[in-house]
Design an enzyme around this catalytic site. Structure first.
Site, short mmCIF file in Angstrom:
data_model
loop_
_atom_site.label_atom_id
_atom_site.label_comp_id
_atom_site.label_asym_id
_atom_site.label_seq_id
_atom_site.Cartn_x
_atom_site.Cartn_y
_atom_site.Cartn_z
N ARG A 1 0.87 -1.18 0.00
CA ARG A 1 0.00 0.00 0.00
C ARG A 1 0.91 1.22 0.00
NH1 ARG A 1 -5.27 1.62 1.87
NH2 ARG A 1 -5.28 3.71 2.78
N HIS B 1 -7.12 1.05 -6.73
CA HIS B 1 -7.49 0.53 -5.41
C HIS B 1 -8.40 -0.70 -5.61
CE1 HIS B 1 -7.85 0.30 -1.24
NE2 HIS B 1 -8.51 1.41 -0.95
N GLN C 1 -10.52 -2.52 -2.70
CA GLN C 1 -11.69 -1.76 -2.26
C GLN C 1 -12.87 -2.00 -3.19
OE1 GLN C 1 -12.29 0.40 0.50
NE2 GLN C 1 -14.37 0.14 -0.30
N ASP D 1 -15.70 9.99 -2.21
CA ASP D 1 -14.44 9.80 -1.50
C ASP D 1 -14.01 11.16 -0.97
OD1 ASP D 1 -12.09 8.72 -0.53
OD2 ASP D 1 -11.16 8.39 -2.48
N CYS E 1 -15.50 4.72 0.59
CA CYS E 1 -14.41 3.81 0.94
C CYS E 1 -13.86 4.07 2.34
CB CYS E 1 -13.29 3.89 -0.09
SG CYS E 1 -12.64 5.55 -0.36
N ARG F 1 -14.21 -5.48 3.17
CA ARG F 1 -12.79 -5.45 2.85
C ARG F 1 -12.12 -6.73 3.35
NH1 ARG F 1 -9.93 -1.00 2.07
NH2 ARG F 1 -8.49 -2.46 1.09
#
Length: 312
Positions: free
Chosen positions: A108, A135, A138, A229, A270, A298
């Site tokens: 990440r 991503h 996600q 987001d 998210c 997740r």
């Protein structure tokens, strides 16, 4: 058709077929049911997993750690101060060292090229926990949440409001193109998605449409899900004042939710959320909000990726 993902890295959904993505979602749903029934697995028994974090994390780190524990693996967390990734040691060398010690690697961080080089040189499955441009884990959680709410993916309409160039919008656009979800991105013209990625996604979207509609009220008409987001991504804190000026009209509020024309529309994010900015407290805490289902998912989707690519 049988699906075998063993030994594969998970860097972007662009690398996977709709059948393979559907397999991961079905596996995730099965693992979620087993988790809730108290059934633990041993598909990763004896495996050692490196968790590399250049960027801070709550959901990604916890999901990978718990997934490892649930399936018998041993996670080792390494932050930017613990390793020499791209500093004293180049990524290629770090990858070859870690690949000889670990059975799988999660990354990440900032550059997509880093996770790609880890996959290229380590010799073990590498999983993208987030980069500046993508991503994918996600999006799997988002899609599992959509399936749980609507019983399907193909034919749904997902509308993203906010920065159309960020990693979340990119990843959603790729995933929707693959899975037959109509994707609408609504942002100011200054923050529209990358045109090359837009055309690439349209080229693979055989069963859905990819649209850019600047007006947020027009964009959300008919939406089954509205997604947003944070307005300022990690590493872009200096742009906060400009982003807030540009994105004020793209806040997800009750007027936006009511403008869909559907009582069944759900809200997705998210996380973490800056409530009062990209979304109001009222919407975030409403019955339409499925953000904590997403957060839980997740775990189950990340576990599915690990089990499918590395599990016994």
């Amino acid at each position: 058709m049988a699906v075998n993902l063993r030994g594969r890295s998970f860097l972007t959904l662009m690398d996977f077929t709709p059948n393979e993505i559907d397999y991961l979602l079905t596996l995730a749903a099965d693992l979620k049911a087993k988790k809730r029934a108290g059934i633990r697995g041993q598909t990763l028994a004896g495996k050692n997993i490196a968790l590399l974090f250049e960027k801070s994390s709550t959901r990604t780190r916890c999901a990978f750690t718990v997934a490892c524990n649930d399936e018998g693996a041993f996670p080792e967390y390494l932050n930017k101060n613990d390793i020499q990734l791209g500093a004293k040691e180049d990524v290629k060398d770090t990858a070859r060292v870690l690949g000889r010690m670990f059975d799988g690697i999660e990354f990440r961080g900032f550059k997509q090229s880093v996770v790609e080089d880890l996959a290229k040189y380590s010799g073990v499955p590498v999983w993208n926990g987030l980069t500046d441009s993508d991503h994918p884990t996600q999006v799997l959680a988002d899609f599992l949440t959509l399936r749980e709410n609507f019983g399907k993916l193909q034919g749904l309409t997902l509308v993203y409001l906010g920065d159309g160039r960020n990693n979340m919008s990119n990843a959603l656009m790729i995933g929707c193109a693959k899975m037959g979800i109509n994707y609408v991105v609504s942002s100011p013209k200054e923050l529209e998605p990358d045109k090359n990625l837009l055309e690439k996604c349209r080229a693979v979207a055989a069963h859905s449409s990819i649209s850019v509609i600047n007006n947020p009220i027009e964009a959300v008409k008919g939406a089954d899900a509205i997604y947003t987001d944070v307005w300022v991504s990690m590493g872009e804190e200096a742009l906060k004042e400009e982003r807030y000026r540009l994105l004020g009209d793209w806040q997800v509020n009750s007027h936006i939710m009511n403008s869909t024309g559907k009582s069944s529309t759900i809200f997705l994010h998210c996380l973490p959320a800056v409530k009062g900015s990209e979304v109001t407290e009222e919407v975030f805490e409403s019955e339409a909000s499925k953000v904590f289902d997403e957060a839980e998912n997740r775990l189950h989707t990340i576990k599915a990726v690990m089990v499918a690519t590395l599990g016994a």
